[in-house]
Design an enzyme around this catalytic site. Structure first.
Site, PDB file in Angstrom:
ATOM      1  N   CYS A  27      31.375  61.619 114.738  1.00 57.67           N
ATOM      2  CA  CYS A  27      31.132  60.583 113.723  1.00 57.67           C
ATOM      3  C   CYS A  27      29.891  60.853 112.881  1.00 57.67           C
ATOM      4  O   CYS A  27      29.692  60.216 111.851  1.00 57.67           O
ATOM      5  CB  CYS A  27      31.019  59.218 114.388  1.00 57.67           C
ATOM      6  SG  CYS A  27      32.421  58.869 115.436  1.00 57.67           S
ATOM      7  N   ASN A  44      37.702  52.753 112.023  1.00 54.42           N
ATOM      8  CA  ASN A  44      36.689  53.787 112.241  1.00 54.42           C
ATOM      9  C   ASN A  44      37.321  55.144 111.925  1.00 54.42           C
ATOM     10  O   ASN A  44      38.290  55.524 112.563  1.00 54.42           O
ATOM     11  CB  ASN A  44      36.244  53.689 113.712  1.00 54.42           C
ATOM     12  CG  ASN A  44      35.248  54.758 114.115  1.00 54.42           C
ATOM     13  OD1 ASN A  44      35.045  55.743 113.411  1.00 54.42           O
ATOM     14  ND2 ASN A  44      34.644  54.570 115.284  1.00 54.42           N
ATOM     15  N   HIS A  89      27.812  54.250 109.567  1.00 60.07           N
ATOM     16  CA  HIS A  89      29.123  54.599 110.131  1.00 60.07           C
ATOM     17  C   HIS A  89      29.864  53.315 110.501  1.00 60.07           C
ATOM     18  O   HIS A  89      29.271  52.391 111.075  1.00 60.07           O
ATOM     19  CB  HIS A  89      28.913  55.489 111.366  1.00 60.07           C
ATOM     20  CG  HIS A  89      30.157  55.712 112.153  1.00 60.07           C
ATOM     21  ND1 HIS A  89      31.334  56.124 111.567  1.00 60.07           N
ATOM     22  CD2 HIS A  89      30.426  55.568 113.473  1.00 60.07           C
ATOM     23  CE1 HIS A  89      32.266  56.225 112.500  1.00 60.07           C
ATOM     24  NE2 HIS A  89      31.736  55.891 113.659  1.00 60.07           N
TER      25      HIS A  89
HETATM   26  O1  UT7 Z   1      32.836  56.148 116.355  1.00 55.23           O
HETATM   27  C1  UT7 Z   1      32.349  56.245 117.639  1.00 55.23           C
HETATM   28  C2  UT7 Z   1      31.535  55.087 117.911  1.00 55.23           C
HETATM   29  N1  UT7 Z   1      32.305  54.123 118.662  1.00 55.23           N
HETATM   30  C3  UT7 Z   1      31.828  52.928 118.830  1.00 55.23           C
HETATM   31  O2  UT7 Z   1      30.779  52.635 118.301  1.00 55.23           O
HETATM   32  C4  UT7 Z   1      32.544  51.960 119.726  1.00 55.23           C
HETATM   33  C5  UT7 Z   1      31.560  51.057 120.375  1.00 55.23           C
HETATM   34  N2  UT7 Z   1      32.172  50.098 121.286  1.00 55.23           N
HETATM   35  C6  UT7 Z   1      32.826  49.015 120.829  1.00 55.23           C
HETATM   36  O3  UT7 Z   1      32.920  48.800 119.633  1.00 55.23           O
HETATM   37  C7  UT7 Z   1      33.369  48.026 121.844  1.00 55.23           C
HETATM   38  O4  UT7 Z   1      32.899  48.373 123.125  1.00 55.23           O
HETATM   39  C8  UT7 Z   1      34.920  47.964 121.847  1.00 55.23           C
HETATM   40  C9  UT7 Z   1      35.395  47.293 120.576  1.00 55.23           C
HETATM   41  C10 UT7 Z   1      35.485  49.363 121.955  1.00 55.23           C
HETATM   42  C11 UT7 Z   1      35.427  47.137 123.033  1.00 55.23           C
HETATM   43  O5  UT7 Z   1      34.837  45.843 123.009  1.00 55.23           O
HETATM   44  P1  UT7 Z   1      34.264  45.210 124.358  1.00 55.23           P
HETATM   45  O6  UT7 Z   1      33.767  43.869 124.007  1.00 55.23           O
HETATM   46  O7  UT7 Z   1      33.279  46.201 124.914  1.00 55.23           O
HETATM   47  O8  UT7 Z   1      35.567  45.053 125.238  1.00 55.23           O
HETATM   48  P2  UT7 Z   1      35.865  45.632 126.709  1.00 55.23           P
HETATM   49  O9  UT7 Z   1      36.080  47.101 126.635  1.00 55.23           O
HETATM   50  O10 UT7 Z   1      34.838  45.105 127.639  1.00 55.23           O
HETATM   51  O11 UT7 Z   1      37.242  44.952 127.041  1.00 55.23           O
HETATM   52  C12 UT7 Z   1      37.347  43.530 127.237  1.00 55.23           C
HETATM   53  C13 UT7 Z   1      38.771  43.161 127.603  1.00 55.23           C
HETATM   54  C14 UT7 Z   1      39.357  43.981 128.720  1.00 55.23           C
HETATM   55  O12 UT7 Z   1      40.167  43.115 129.493  1.00 55.23           O
HETATM   56  P3  UT7 Z   1      39.602  42.526 130.894  1.00 55.23           P
HETATM   57  O13 UT7 Z   1      39.293  43.725 131.718  1.00 55.23           O
HETATM   58  O14 UT7 Z   1      38.399  41.717 130.511  1.00 55.23           O
HETATM   59  O15 UT7 Z   1      40.756  41.715 131.357  1.00 55.23           O
HETATM   60  C15 UT7 Z   1      40.248  44.978 128.023  1.00 55.23           C
HETATM   61  O16 UT7 Z   1      41.342  45.400 128.821  1.00 55.23           O
HETATM   62  O17 UT7 Z   1      39.628  43.386 126.476  1.00 55.23           O
HETATM   63  C16 UT7 Z   1      40.757  44.160 126.878  1.00 55.23           C
HETATM   64  N3  UT7 Z   1      41.201  44.969 125.742  1.00 55.23           N
HETATM   65  C17 UT7 Z   1      42.066  44.507 124.804  1.00 55.23           C
HETATM   66  N4  UT7 Z   1      42.710  43.345 124.667  1.00 55.23           N
HETATM   67  C18 UT7 Z   1      43.502  43.179 123.594  1.00 55.23           C
HETATM   68  C19 UT7 Z   1      40.827  46.225 125.416  1.00 55.23           C
HETATM   69  N5  UT7 Z   1      41.436  46.607 124.280  1.00 55.23           N
HETATM   70  C20 UT7 Z   1      42.201  45.552 123.882  1.00 55.23           C
HETATM   71  C21 UT7 Z   1      43.047  45.342 122.779  1.00 55.23           C
HETATM   72  N6  UT7 Z   1      43.677  44.145 122.675  1.00 55.23           N
HETATM   73  N7  UT7 Z   1      43.243  46.259 121.809  1.00 55.23           N
END
Ligand code: UT7
Length: 324
Positions: free
Chosen positions: A115, A281, A251
Site C-alpha cells: 500500500c 482499498n 491511503h
Molecule cells: O491496506 C492495508 C491496510 N489495511 C488496513 O488498514 C486494515 C485495517 N483494519 C481494519 O480496517 C479493521 O480491522 C477491519 C475493517 C479489517 C475489521 O474491523 P474490526 O472492527 O477489527 O472487526 P473484527 O475483525 O474484529 O471482526 C468483528 C466481527 C467478527 O465476528 P465475531 O467474531 O465478533 O462474531 C467477524 O467475523 O465481524 C465479523 N466480520 C464480518 N461480519 C460481517 C468480519 N468480516 C465481516 C463482514 N461482514 N464482511
C-alpha cells in the site's frame, strides 16, 4: 542551482474498471451487510475488473496524467509502478506501460511496497531526479486486488478494489519539501499473500492458489500510531506546522483510521478528502487515485501544502509534504 531543485507533481490521472460492486451486491453472495461494511470501514462500493488488466488500467491512467501535465512520451525518462498484482511476473507493468505509450527513452520497472508502493515510487523518482540523471518521471500505483482475494473470506474480500493512479513528476523549483519512509519486516506476517509455491521435480508441493490474509486489528493499530508520527515528522522536517497543511491525502484503507489520524493530529476531518466510499482499498493505487480526484475537482492550487501518506503490507509506510 541543482541543489535547489525539487520533484514536483505536474499532472495526475487515474482509471477505475467499469464494474461497480455495492455492499448490497456482496451481501447477496456472502454473510455480510451494507451496515457492517460501511460502519466498520466507510466503504459503500468498489470497482472490480472483468476484462480490464493492471497494465491496461495503468496505460489509461498514464495517458491521462501525461495529458494533464502536457508532457509527451518522448519526454519521459523513468517509469516506476508500485504494484503487487502485475499481470505477469515479467514483463513488469512499467515495461508494458512504456511499450503502450511509446516512451522508448524511458527506463521502466516495478516495485513492491504494497500500500506504500506509490509513495516509495515517488521517493525513488525524487532520488533519481535529484542526481540530475533524469528530468521527468511517470509514477503509478496500480492493482487488480480482486484476483488475490479469497472470495469465501468476508473479512478481507469486502475491503479491496481494483484501479490505477498515475502522476508525472519533474525537476522544478518547488515540489516535495520533505519525506519520511520506513519498513518493519518483523511485523510483515500480519498482512500476507504467498507467492506461487515451488513445484520443481525435487519437492512435493501442492499448487493450490494463495490469497490475501490480514490480521485487521494489528494493521489498524500499526496505522493509527505510525501514520500520525510519520506525518508529524515530515511536516516538521519541511519547516512547517500541522496547521499550515491544506490537505492530507492518506491511503484509503478505512475511514476510522483516517478519523483517528485527524484526531491525533488535532485537524478537522474536512482536510482529509476520501475516495474509499466508491473505491474501497486499492493498495498502491489509493493515494494517486485520490490525488487525481482532488485535482479533477480543482481542490489543488499552486502554493498549497499537501501531505501524502501511504501505509500497509511489509509493513511499510511513507509520507511526504508537497507544495503544489
Ligand atoms: O491496506 C492495508 C491496510 N489495511 C488496513 O488498514 C486494515 C485495517 N483494519 C481494519 O480496517 C479493521 O480491522 C477491519 C475493517 C479489517 C475489521 O474491523 P474490526 O472492527 O477489527 O472487526 P473484527 O475483525 O474484529 O471482526 C468483528 C466481527 C467478527 O465476528 P465475531 O467474531 O465478533 O462474531 C467477524 O467475523 O465481524 C465479523 N466480520 C464480518 N461480519 C460481517 C468480519 N468480516 C465481516 C463482514 N461482514 N464482511
Amino acid at each position: 542551482m541543482r541543489g535547489k531543485m525539487r520533484t514536483r507533481i505536474i499532472g495526475t490521472g487515474s482509471c477505475l474498471p467499469e464494474t461497480v460492486v455495492t455492499n448490497d451486491d456482496l451481501s447477496k453472495m456472502m454473510d455480510t451487510s451494507d451496515e457492517w461494511i460501511s460502519s466498520r470501514t466507510g466503504i459503500r462500493e468498489r470497482r472490480l475488473v472483468k476484462e480490464e488488466t493492471t497494465a491496461g488500467m495503468s496505460v489509461t491512467a498514464a495517458r491521462r496524467a501525461m495529458e494533464n501535465a502536457g508532457v509527451s512520451a518522448q519526454e519521459i525518462d523513468l517509469i516506476i509502478v508500485g504494484t503487487i498484482t502485475g499481470d505477469y511476473v515479467t514483463p513488469s507493468v512499467a515495461c508494458e506501460v512504456q511499450a503502450a505509450i511509446g516512451a522508448d527513452r524511458a527506463t521502466a520497472f516495478d516495485i513492491n511496497a504494497a500500500c506504500s508502493g506509490f509513495m516509495f515510487a515517488l521517493f525513488i523518482a525524487d532520488a533519481y531526479l535529484k542526481t540530475g540523471i533524469y528530468k521527468t518521471a511517470l509514477i503509478l500505483g496500480a492493482e487488480t486486488l480482486s484476483k488475490i482475494m479469497d472470495w469465501n473470506d468476508r473479512s478481507t474480500c469486502v475491503l479491496f478494489g481494483d484501479g490505477a493512479g498515475a502522476a508525472v513528476v519533474r525537476s522544478d523549483e518547488t515540489g516535495i519539501l520533505a519525506y519520511d519512509q520506513g519498513s518493519d519486516g518483523t511485523k510483515g506476517m500480519v498482512l500476507t499473500c504467498r507467492n506461487r509455491k515451488n513445484n520443481n521435480p525435487f519437492v512435493s508441493n501442492s499448487t493450490e492458489p494463495s490469497y490475501t490474509h490480514m490480521d485487521g486489528q494489528e494493521v489498524y493499530k500499526f496505522a493509527v500510531t505510525t501514520v500520525p508520527d510519520s506525518i508529524k515528522e515530515v511536516v516538521e522536517e519541511a519547516g512547517l506546522s500541522i496547521g499550515d497543511i491544506d490537505y492530507f491525502a492518506l491511503h484509503q484503507a478505512n475511514i476510522r483510521i483516517i478519523r483517528s489520524v485527524a484526531k491525533r493530529l488535532n485537524v478537522s476531518e474536512d482536510k482529509f478528502p476520501t475516495s474509499l466510499e466508491h473505491c474501497g482499498n486499492i493498495s498502491a493505487a489509493s493515494v494517486p487515485i485520490l490525488l487525481d480526484e482532488m485535482n479533477g475537482k480543482g481542490l489543488l492550487k499552486p502554493g498549497m501544502k499537501i501531505v501524502l501518506s501511504g501505509f500497509g503490507g511489509g509493513l511499510t509506510w511513507g509520507s511526504a509534504v508537497v507544495e503544489w
